[in-house]
Motif scaffolding. Structure first.
Motif, short mmCIF file in Angstrom:
data_model
loop_
_atom_site.label_atom_id
_atom_site.label_comp_id
_atom_site.label_asym_id
_atom_site.label_seq_id
_atom_site.Cartn_x
_atom_site.Cartn_y
_atom_site.Cartn_z
N LEU A 27 20.14 -32.29 -46.38
CA LEU A 27 19.80 -31.08 -45.64
C LEU A 27 21.05 -30.36 -45.13
O LEU A 27 21.11 -29.13 -45.12
CB LEU A 27 18.87 -31.44 -44.47
N SER A 28 22.05 -31.14 -44.73
CA SER A 28 23.30 -30.52 -44.28
C SER A 28 23.98 -29.77 -45.40
O SER A 28 24.56 -28.68 -45.19
CB SER A 28 24.24 -31.60 -43.72
N ALA A 29 23.93 -30.33 -46.61
CA ALA A 29 24.54 -29.66 -47.76
C ALA A 29 23.81 -28.36 -48.08
O ALA A 29 24.43 -27.36 -48.47
CB ALA A 29 24.52 -30.59 -48.96
N ALA A 30 22.49 -28.37 -47.92
CA ALA A 30 21.70 -27.18 -48.23
C ALA A 30 21.76 -26.14 -47.11
O ALA A 30 21.62 -24.94 -47.36
CB ALA A 30 20.25 -27.57 -48.48
N HIS A 31 21.96 -26.61 -45.87
CA HIS A 31 21.98 -25.73 -44.69
C HIS A 31 23.22 -26.06 -43.85
O HIS A 31 23.13 -26.75 -42.83
CB HIS A 31 20.72 -25.92 -43.85
N PRO A 32 24.40 -25.58 -44.25
CA PRO A 32 25.66 -25.98 -43.60
C PRO A 32 25.71 -25.70 -42.10
O PRO A 32 26.42 -26.41 -41.37
CB PRO A 32 26.71 -25.15 -44.35
N SER A 33 25.00 -24.71 -41.62
CA SER A 33 25.08 -24.37 -40.19
C SER A 33 24.07 -25.14 -39.34
O SER A 33 24.07 -25.02 -38.12
CB SER A 33 24.84 -22.86 -39.99
N LEU A 34 23.26 -25.96 -39.99
CA LEU A 34 22.21 -26.69 -39.28
C LEU A 34 22.80 -27.89 -38.55
O LEU A 34 23.53 -28.70 -39.14
CB LEU A 34 21.14 -27.15 -40.27
N GLU A 35 22.50 -28.02 -37.26
CA GLU A 35 22.90 -29.20 -36.49
C GLU A 35 21.77 -30.21 -36.54
O GLU A 35 20.64 -29.90 -36.16
CB GLU A 35 23.20 -28.82 -35.04
N ALA A 214 9.22 -22.94 -39.74
CA ALA A 214 10.69 -23.01 -39.79
C ALA A 214 11.14 -24.36 -40.34
O ALA A 214 12.05 -24.44 -41.18
CB ALA A 214 11.27 -22.76 -38.41
N VAL A 215 10.50 -25.44 -39.87
CA VAL A 215 10.85 -26.77 -40.35
C VAL A 215 10.47 -26.92 -41.82
O VAL A 215 11.24 -27.44 -42.64
CB VAL A 215 10.16 -27.86 -39.49
N LEU A 216 9.28 -26.48 -42.19
CA LEU A 216 8.84 -26.57 -43.58
C LEU A 216 9.80 -25.83 -44.51
O LEU A 216 10.14 -26.31 -45.59
CB LEU A 216 7.43 -26.02 -43.73
N GLU A 217 10.25 -24.67 -44.07
CA GLU A 217 11.19 -23.89 -44.87
C GLU A 217 12.51 -24.64 -45.02
O GLU A 217 13.15 -24.62 -46.08
CB GLU A 217 11.44 -22.53 -44.20
N THR A 218 12.91 -25.36 -43.97
CA THR A 218 14.17 -26.09 -44.00
C THR A 218 14.12 -27.29 -44.94
O THR A 218 15.06 -27.54 -45.70
CB THR A 218 14.52 -26.58 -42.58
N ILE A 219 13.02 -28.03 -44.90
CA ILE A 219 12.96 -29.29 -45.66
C ILE A 219 12.49 -29.11 -47.11
O ILE A 219 12.64 -30.03 -47.92
CB ILE A 219 12.07 -30.32 -44.97
N LYS A 220 11.96 -27.93 -47.45
CA LYS A 220 11.37 -27.77 -48.79
C LYS A 220 12.41 -27.90 -49.90
O LYS A 220 12.05 -28.15 -51.06
CB LYS A 220 10.64 -26.43 -48.91
N VAL A 221 13.70 -27.79 -49.55
CA VAL A 221 14.75 -27.94 -50.57
C VAL A 221 14.77 -29.36 -51.15
O VAL A 221 15.33 -29.58 -52.23
CB VAL A 221 16.14 -27.60 -50.01
N LEU A 222 14.20 -30.32 -50.43
CA LEU A 222 14.19 -31.70 -50.89
C LEU A 222 12.93 -32.06 -51.69
O LEU A 222 12.83 -33.16 -52.22
CB LEU A 222 14.32 -32.66 -49.70
N GLU A 223 11.98 -31.13 -51.76
CA GLU A 223 10.73 -31.41 -52.47
C GLU A 223 10.99 -31.56 -53.98
O GLU A 223 11.69 -30.75 -54.59
CB GLU A 223 9.73 -30.28 -52.23
N HIS A 224 10.41 -32.63 -54.55
CA HIS A 224 10.47 -32.84 -56.00
C HIS A 224 9.05 -32.78 -56.52
O HIS A 224 8.26 -33.71 -56.33
CB HIS A 224 11.12 -34.19 -56.32
N LEU A 225 8.69 -31.67 -57.16
CA LEU A 225 7.30 -31.40 -57.49
C LEU A 225 6.66 -32.47 -58.38
O LEU A 225 5.52 -32.90 -58.11
CB LEU A 225 7.17 -30.02 -58.14
N PRO A 226 7.34 -32.95 -59.43
CA PRO A 226 6.70 -34.00 -60.24
C PRO A 226 6.38 -35.25 -59.43
O PRO A 226 5.29 -35.83 -59.57
CB PRO A 226 7.74 -34.28 -61.34
#
Length: 317
Positions: A27-35, A214-226
């Motif tokens: 998540l940090s890699a996808a959102h660098p400004s996120l604490e 807001a949280v769902l939008e943040t974490i969806k980058v880790l979703e693997h659909l298959p």
């Protein structure tokens, strides 16, 4: 989520922390400004180590404390091994994201004295350590000549007990061993024809509050659909059978072209009765496949087997 911060609740076991740190770093890699902060805690399942899991309850042993943190707004997400997350979640919470699955297979780990053996060639009476009724029932069915003994504790503790000679072998999740850097301890990956894995095994589930866009939008980058589709089918199958994580229900899922194929198993505790079948369908409707398979196995007698098991392992009031 307040501003650009994200609070993660996690179990404090070594494996749980490895998994949570992986989620944090991704998540940090996808959102660098996120604490991002992590709140680690012990759950009921972590604290009670001298009683078989099936005897202390089978719903939420490793999740309730983490869920409470989200419900009182002390955490935004919780990271779980998806196999530990009940299929019915508390009101107000949801499964927000499923990560790409590691190998979901069960793995055989042996004591050094059996380095030349595999599961099929272990001597009669060899002591197999497992805390899973699912593994126990399937292995009793295929290898009735072996002796089975409950084993608790984290992965490292279990391996120490094995190496000290308390067991001849252990059955553990290959994914957990891999995440801990212990893949070299895997002696044999157990074929699905022998042991179907747990629902969700090998995947991580990220739980969050319903409607927290807001949280769902943040974490969806880790979703693997298959992986998500496979696990949704598996979880629907388990939910329809009303089985917790401590009942002998196993699955295997795969894709065949555009279809998702789900294999499911229900067994008696002694391994004498084992029902197994499969269902397939449109991969965009995974839950329908799981429900259909559950209905098929119920029609073949799974309900009666499960009722007997619930009566046998239900915690005393």
């Amino acid at each position: 989520m307040a501003g650009s911060t994200l609070r993660i609740a996690s179990r404090r076991s070594q494996l749980a922390m490895v998994q949570t740190h992986w989620v944090r770093d991704a998540l940090s890699a996808a959102h660098p400004s996120l604490e991002i902060s992590i709140e680690a805690m012990a759950t009921q399942g972590d604290k009670i180590l001298d009683v078989a899991l099936a005897k202390i309850g089978d719903k939420g042993l490793f999740t309730k404390e983490l869920e409470a943190q989200m419900l009182v707004d002390q955490a935004d997400i919780a990271v779980h091994s998806l196999k530990d997350l009940p299929t019915n979640l508390p009101e107000g919470l949801m499964l927000g994201c499923v990560t790409e699955r590691e190998d979901p297979a069960d793995a055989l780990v042996v004591h050094a004295r059996h380095a030349d053996k595999n599961l099929a060639t272990l001597p009669e009476g060899s002591v197999v350590g497992t805390s899973s009724l699912r593994r126990l029932a399937q292995l009793r069915h295929h290898y009735p000549q072996l002796t089975f003994k409950d084993v608790r504790g984290n992965v490292i503790t279990r391996l120490e007990k094995l190496d000290a000679g308390q067991y001849d072998c252990l059955i553990l999740a290959a994914a957990g061993l891999g995440r801990l850097g212990l893949a070299d301890r895997i002696h044999e990956l157990i074929d699905p024809s022998i042991s179907l894995h747990a629902v969700g095994q090998g995947a991580l589930g990220i739980e969050c509050r319903e409607g927290d866009t807001a949280v769902l939008e943040t974490i969806k980058v880790l979703e693997h659909l298959p992986t998500a589709r496979r696990c949704l089918a598996e979880r629907a199958f388990l939910r329809q059978l009303e089985g917790g994580c401590q009942v002998p229900i196993g699955v295997n899922s795969r894709f065949d072209g555009d279809e998702l194929v789900l294999t499911g198993m229900v067994a008696s505790l002694d391994g004498q009765r084992l029902l197994r079948n499969e269902a397939r369908g449109d991969q965009t409707e995974p839950e329908a496949i799981g429900i259909a398979l559950a209905h098929t196995l119920r029609s073949e007698g799974a309900g009666e087997i499960l009722e007997e098991i619930f009566a046998a392992v239900r915690p005393e009031a």
